[in-house]
Design an enzyme around this catalytic site. Sequence first.
Site, PDB file in Angstrom:
ATOM      1  N   SER A   1      33.799  15.893  32.051  1.00 23.63           N
ATOM      2  CA  SER A   1      32.350  15.780  31.858  1.00 23.63           C
ATOM      3  C   SER A   1      31.615  15.847  33.186  1.00 23.63           C
ATOM      4  O   SER A   1      30.418  16.071  33.210  1.00 23.63           O
ATOM      5  CB  SER A   1      32.009  14.431  31.228  1.00 23.63           C
ATOM      6  OG  SER A   1      32.704  14.262  30.048  1.00 23.63           O
TER       7      SER A   1
ATOM      8  N   HIS B   1      33.725  22.922  29.279  1.00 21.12           N
ATOM      9  CA  HIS B   1      33.186  21.640  28.824  1.00 21.12           C
ATOM     10  C   HIS B   1      32.697  21.780  27.390  1.00 21.12           C
ATOM     11  O   HIS B   1      31.593  22.282  27.146  1.00 21.12           O
ATOM     12  CB  HIS B   1      32.051  21.221  29.781  1.00 21.12           C
ATOM     13  CG  HIS B   1      31.488  19.875  29.519  1.00 21.12           C
ATOM     14  ND1 HIS B   1      30.219  19.507  29.912  1.00 21.12           N
ATOM     15  CD2 HIS B   1      31.999  18.786  28.885  1.00 21.12           C
ATOM     16  CE1 HIS B   1      29.988  18.263  29.533  1.00 21.12           C
ATOM     17  NE2 HIS B   1      31.054  17.810  28.926  1.00 21.12           N
TER      18      HIS B   1
ATOM     19  N   GLU C   1      29.960  24.600  27.993  1.00 21.57           N
ATOM     20  CA  GLU C   1      29.417  24.727  29.355  1.00 21.57           C
ATOM     21  C   GLU C   1      30.591  25.197  30.229  1.00 21.57           C
ATOM     22  O   GLU C   1      31.572  24.467  30.398  1.00 21.57           O
ATOM     23  CB  GLU C   1      28.891  23.352  29.806  1.00 21.57           C
ATOM     24  CG  GLU C   1      27.989  23.397  31.009  1.00 21.57           C
ATOM     25  CD  GLU C   1      27.478  21.997  31.403  1.00 21.57           C
ATOM     26  OE1 GLU C   1      28.113  20.979  31.056  1.00 21.57           O
ATOM     27  OE2 GLU C   1      26.447  21.931  32.098  1.00 21.57           O
TER      28      GLU C   1
ATOM     29  N   ASN D   1      25.312  16.839  31.653  1.00 22.52           N
ATOM     30  CA  ASN D   1      25.326  15.396  31.940  1.00 22.52           C
ATOM     31  C   ASN D   1      24.395  14.982  33.065  1.00 22.52           C
ATOM     32  O   ASN D   1      24.012  13.819  33.147  1.00 22.52           O
ATOM     33  CB  ASN D   1      26.751  14.936  32.204  1.00 22.52           C
ATOM     34  CG  ASN D   1      27.492  14.803  30.898  1.00 22.52           C
ATOM     35  OD1 ASN D   1      26.980  14.218  29.951  1.00 22.52           O
ATOM     36  ND2 ASN D   1      28.665  15.396  30.810  1.00 22.52           N
TER      37      ASN D   1
END
Length: 295
Positions: free
Chosen positions: A118, A139, A151, A189
């Site tokens: 992450s 991701h 991602e 994130n």
Amino acid sequence: MKKITVVGSGTMGNGIAHTFAQFGHEVNLVDVSDNALSKALGTINKNLDRQVAKGTITEADKSNTLANITIFTDLKNGVADADLVIEAASENLDLKLKIFKDLDAFTKPEAILASNTSSISITRIAAVTGRGDKVIGMHFMNPVPVMKLVEVIRGYASSDETTNKIMELSAKLDKVPVAVNDYPGFVANRILMPMINEAIFTLHEGVAGVEEIDTVMKLGMAHPMGPLQLADFIGLDVCLAILRVLHDGFGNPKYAPCPLLVNMVMAGNKGVKSGEGFYNYANGVKEATVAKKFS
Ligand SMILES: NC(=O)c1ccc[n+]([C@@H]2O[C@H](COP(=O)([O-])OP(=O)(O)OC[C@H]3O[C@@H](n4cnc5c(N)ncnc54)[C@H](O)[C@@H]3O)[C@@H](O)[C@H]2O)c1
């Protein structure tokens, strides 16, 4: 890229294995824990049943998907013939560096090594291997069989060829890949975690309770779930680890994790996976227990 190995069979690993197996790949699923592997197979089975009930796949698709998955507790055996390895083990830098060193030693030289991290730097992970051009971030979002985004994180050394292969492969899984560069938190994130952290500060300072904060964000911003419930689903330990990466990576105090989040993780309240976070999930009851401590 027919043969895929997924390392780590927790929340994300079982979803990644499910998705690749459903799209016809041979999947080896590796975990250090036998218990995690049997739990993962149970979860995949249950999620496939849900897809059959909805009519999105047939019973035959379900059997084929399950038949495509083989479980391993030994990494070396599990990755021997992999064309692509996706690491989805716990979010811990030292653990990931050790796994990637081993992957570099145990896989075919042409294999691509991806991490579902992450927030940990892909560039840093790639540097412990002798094939930085073939290391990349992939991701996925939770729940993987449902969520469309991948991602794709280009490390400093990731090649165009590796990036293109991963973008094409993701599209074949009926996902939408977006390529981004490797900076702390990437895109998803870096934006999401400060919002979750701010929601926790809002609770911590007594501005409003758990249900109230989540309701404001659900109904006011049209988010499908509130930030505190989302944090429970992601895992509070994972949220804390990501905030620490942002804090260290940018050196900016705005990313400092809320002390309430730190306390909850230290107490073992990690969200859905531990049965309690901002809500209590025991016996299927969702109840904002933390709210009571602040009312
Ligand atoms: N939970 C989310 O919503 C989410 C979303 C996107 C990405 N991620 C990332 O995915 C990764 C996995 O997260 P998760 O939520 O699935 O964690 P999790 O705690 O549910 O599962 C981690 C699994 O890794 C296994 N493991 C630990 N060491 C291992 C090793 N050496 N070899 C093989 N397996 C090992 C554990 O036994 C466990 O089953 C993390 O990097 C996390 O940041 C999580």
